[in-house]
Scaffold this active site. Structure first.
Site, mmCIF file in Angstrom:
data_model
loop_
_atom_site.group_PDB
_atom_site.id
_atom_site.type_symbol
_atom_site.label_atom_id
_atom_site.label_comp_id
_atom_site.label_asym_id
_atom_site.label_seq_id
_atom_site.Cartn_x
_atom_site.Cartn_y
_atom_site.Cartn_z
ATOM 1 N N ASP A 58 0.843 -1.185 0.000
ATOM 2 C CA ASP A 58 0.000 0.000 0.000
ATOM 3 C C ASP A 58 0.886 1.246 0.000
ATOM 4 O O ASP A 58 1.869 1.323 0.744
ATOM 5 C CB ASP A 58 -0.886 -0.026 1.251
ATOM 6 C CG ASP A 58 -1.906 1.096 1.268
ATOM 7 O OD1 ASP A 58 -2.704 1.170 0.329
ATOM 8 O OD2 ASP A 58 -1.892 1.888 2.231
ATOM 9 N N GLU A 109 1.541 0.332 -4.920
ATOM 10 C CA GLU A 109 1.115 1.641 -5.406
ATOM 11 C C GLU A 109 2.321 2.578 -5.460
ATOM 12 O O GLU A 109 2.840 2.979 -4.427
ATOM 13 C CB GLU A 109 0.052 2.228 -4.475
ATOM 14 C CG GLU A 109 -1.251 1.445 -4.451
ATOM 15 C CD GLU A 109 -2.254 2.067 -3.505
ATOM 16 O OE1 GLU A 109 -3.344 2.454 -3.964
ATOM 17 O OE2 GLU A 109 -1.954 2.173 -2.310
#
Length: 849
Positions: free
Chosen positions: A463, A500
């Site tokens: 993340d 990400e």
């Protein structure tokens, strides 16, 4: 000017010899680090510092080039050099309240501020990087915790308090006990300065392997104990590994998977156990695996903070939402009333990084969650699917002395990234961690390796990976690559790694370190999500005020223009793997094409790109198309545009990433951020008779109210609710795409040279139509070439590939046998090399070898 504020920390102790000082230093001033073991520094009536204070003398100097490179956000600071005569005081000062101060030559206090000290901790306690941490020992349990700034650390084992020994070279405190300790609960009592006050924190082990319900106490276990392993765990047979660019990943939330599935026993819904039975969800996953799906990506399954782990502590909405109007505000209001205590949250709020989440276990107390988690992995592997974990190391649920803070109560001021004034950065939504600090970086690596070895996890999705240093991600990759079947029970080189790669916040543009962002990771083999293809297919961007902006997959082809042409170029680039050096028909390289002012192409190899058109973030693909397609678009055409949009992902050279249920037209009733929207808005419905979730009420006010005027008429329109025929058709079309992708190695060429030589866009450009040709000679025994026509228009499209004139070309066997009568109308005229493809259709043609 007098500057006295001990509530801020604007000085930075970089290493044992250097303090960075904000502002200029003066030869007419005297400087020192002031420390108090009693944490009683204060001002007296004259404005000077008082208390049980000791001094480390400092003298003005200059930061070195190496220091400026290591701390780029401090490059304009002045330097204060520790007097060599006081070097022996450094370790004691680090265990005390710390203040950096400036006096004039007459002794008048000019400035005083708190001190940020992660840099000097990493310097002084560098040996801790190779120390043992957490629970260890084969026979005699040994517990170790890194707490270099603590005055004292004790072990609370059940109701006993035991002393721990400090290793002065590492800052690690440890204790060894008898085998009877196993199975008991423990915490650490850490006496340390926090916020300028000497406190004793009772805190669980940052390296916990098992915890009590709620995570307040650690539970001492041996992960290799037979009682924690489901049958056959040690000899678990995994599905065959695939290269990262060949992976087809299905993003799934553990609770979504079964919470609304009546075919799962009520006590097992929303739990790991739901994966071990024969419910409708597992039947669906087995079907997807049979068609070619390779991996299931689980949203956070480490121990997180926001769902009460005991069912008795939860409160669910007490409403019959199904009876309420499709455009009502009542459903979202009912969900919001219990959101803080219900069973649902995405889980992006870490509590314990190496422990499975307890709310997904049938019994959250202790080690049952370990066995059930492993049984889930085994069941998914048996179904033909490898398992990926979504990991969140960029922030924690809390920092400081707050409820749910763990790391910051053991070593206050170290594990989190601090801004210029010493406050904790929160650009990621919560308390940002600082993986650029050595021991936070080590915690990342160590916990990832624990999941890989102890739980046989096959991949990790990071993340907000752009908030990590590139060096840290390379360390993770290196640690995984070192794992072997013979020694560790897993082949680490087959473990996928992606995340990400967004660039924002206090670290943006490499402000503090070289980030793990999209462009920076070129050449590493680590994947990043491709927002270029996503936006070009869907239309607009995720933060548009108007959700109706169209793209290639949402009807823009019917009103062509420059924006469509630009989007098609981004899609063509995405089909290549978003390679920065691929030369497109325009003659431009991928890196020379613009995406919002940045280079569109950024990858060196296709495995470094993760292509997707929907995910847990933002509206589902079905919901995005509901906003963007003309209101009167028939459901049959919506299904075709769903398939066409997904085809840009499935038939690309990159990792294909899919949101669970997208193959079934999944809707969240237009909710763009369902992280705390309860089971109702997050339903994953395996029974088509229940619909797809559309029309569940207006999406939660919290993140969607500005779009309610757009959403209300859509949700009220019964024509936008798909029936079983539409849902089953969508699943069939997706199955066709899976089987086409896995039918030939040409959909995974693997390198820039192969892709540049074999993948072309040979036809004359027609707005809304993309023609991709793949040369399969020598790598596919069945076919010389594959040609894919993406027709996003509402009209039949004709595309001529002159090189195929006089060739024998047929519709792909998967599509020739498809239940889709429209794609079977696709034809090829060998005399001219012309393909004819119906409206809103992706047709795949093959030339036999």
């Amino acid at each position: 000017m007098l500057s006295l504020d001990l509530s801020k920390s604007t000085a930075h102790w970089l290493d044992r010899a250097t303090v960075a000082w904000r502002g200029e230093t003066s030869p007419s001033s005297r400087y020192a680090l002031v420390y108090s073991p009693k944490a009683d520094i204060a001002y007296d009536d004259t404005g000077d510092l008082t208390g049980d204070i000791h001094l480390i003398r400092l003298s003005p100097g200059a930061l070195t080039d190496a220091q400026r490179a290591a701390w780029p956000h401090l490059r304009d600071y002045s330097a204060l050099i520790v007097d060599p005569r006081d070097a022996g005081l450094v370790k004691d000062a680090l265990r005390s309240q710390l203040v950096a101060a400036e006096w004039d030559l007459s002794g008048g206090l000019l400035a005083a501020t708190g001190v940020q000290f992660p840099g000097v901790l990493d310097d002084v306690y560098a040996a801790a990087l190779s120390s043992e941490l957490g629970p260890a020992g084969r026979v005699l349990p040994r517990l170790s915790v890194w707490a270099p700034t603590a005055r004292k650390v004790e072990l609370r084992l059940n109701d006993r308090v035991l002393p721990m020994r400090r290793d002065d070279s590492t800052g690690v405190w440890s204790v060894t006990g008898p085998p009877t300790w196993y199975g008991r609960y423990y915490t650490y009592l850490v006496t340390v300065v926090a916020g300028g006050v000497l406190v004793t924190n009772e805190v669980p082990d940052p390296y916990s392997l098992s915890v009590s319900a709620g995570g307040r106490r650690s539970h001492l276990v041996r992960l290799n104990a037979s009682a924690l392993k489901p049958p056959g765990w040690d000899k678990l047979a995994k599905p065959a590994a695939v290269r990262q660019d060949r992976a087809i990943i299905y993003e799934l939330h553990v609770r979504d998977f079964s919470a609304s599935d009546s075919s799962v026993p009520a006590a097992e819904r929303g739990t790991y156990k739901a994966f071990t039975g024969d419910g409708a969800g597992m039947e669906a996953l087995r079907g997807l695996a049979a068609d070619g799906l390779t991996h299931v990506h689980l949203l956070p399954v480490f121990d997180f903070a926001t769902v009460p782990e005991r069912r008795s502590d939860r409160a669910e909405p007490a409403y019959d939402f199904a009876t309420m109007p499709a455009d009502s505000e009542e459903q979202q209001a009912g969900v919001a009333a219990t959101a803080a205590t219900d069973s649902f949250n995405w889980g992006y709020d870490p509590l314990h990084y190496a422990v499975p989440e307890g709310s997904y276990a049938t019994d959250p107390e202790g080690s049952a969650r370990i066995r059930e988690f492993r049984a889930m992995v085994r069941a998914l592997n048996k179904a033909g699917l490898r398992v990926i974990m979504d990991v969140v190391y960029n922030h924690t649920h809390a920092a400081g002395q707050g409820e749910g803070s763990v790391l910051d109560r053991v070593v206050p001021g170290y594990y989190h990234r601090l801004l210029a004034d010493g406050t904790v950065a929160d650009s990621t939504c919560c308390a940002n961690t600082a993986p650029e600090h050595a021991m936070m970086g080590r915690l990342v690596v160590d916990s990832v390796v624990t999941w890989a070895k102890a739980y046989k996890i096959d991949g990790f999705r990071f993340d907000l990976m752009g908030h990590h240093p590139k060096a840290g991600m390379l360390a993770v990759r290196q640690a995984l690559d070192a794992l072997t079947l013979a020694r560790d029970g897993v082949d680490g080189k087959t473990i996928l790694l992606y995340g990400e790669g967004w660039n924002f916040g206090e670290v943006a543009c490499d402000a503090r370190f070289v980030q793990a962002t999209q462009g920076n990771l070129a050449g590493t083999g680590i994947g990043t999500f491709n927002d270029r293809l996503r936006d070009a297919v869907r239309g607009g961007g995720p933060f548009d005020a108007d959700p109706g902006i169209r793209g290639f997959g949402s009807g823009l082809a019917d009103t062509p223009g420059a924006r469509l042409a630009d989007g098609e170029e981004l899609i063509m680039l995405g089909l290549t793997g978003n390679l920065k050096d691929y030369v497109l028909p325009s003659g431009e390289k991928g890196s020379e094409i613009s995406y919002n002012g940045s280079p569109a192409g950024y990858a060196d190899s296709p495995g470094e790109t993760v292509n997707y058109v929907d995910a847990h973030d933002n509206e589902t693909l079905y919901d995005a198309l509901a906003y963007k397609l003309p209101r009167d678009t028939p459901m049959a055409d919506r299904v075709r545009m769903q398939a066409l949009s997904l085809a840009t992902v499935m038939l690309s050279q990159s990792t294909a990433f899919l949101h669970a249920g997208t193959e079934r037209l999944r809707s969240k009733s237009l909710d763009r951020n369902s992280y705390d929207s309860g089971d109702w808005f997050n339903r994953l419905l395996w029974d088509c008779a229940q619909g797809n979730g559309f029309g569940a009420g207006l999406p939660p006010r919290r993140d969607n109210e500005s779009k309610w005027p757009y959403a209300r008429p859509l949700l009220a329109d019964p024509a936008l609710k798909p029936d079983c025929a539409a849902i089953n058709t969508a699943r069939d079309r997706f199955g066709d795409l899976l089987r086409v992708r896995t039918s030939s190695p040409v959909f995974g060429l693997g390198s820039l040279s192969e892709i540049q030589n074999r993948l072309t866009f040979p036809a004359t450009r027609v707005p809304g139509v993309i023609t991709m040709h793949l040369d399969a000679t020598g790598i596919d025994p069945r076919w010389k070439s594959i040609t894919v026509i993406f027709n996003a228009t509402s009209q039949t499209a004709r595309q001529t590939v002159a090189a195929l004139a006089e060739a024998t070309v047929t519709l792909h066997p998967v599509q020739a046998a498809s239940t889709d009568p429209i794609v079977r109308q696709s034809t090829f005229d060998g005399a001219t090399g012309t393909f004819t493809v119906p409206a809103r259709t992706v047709a795949v043609f093959v030339r036999p070898a």
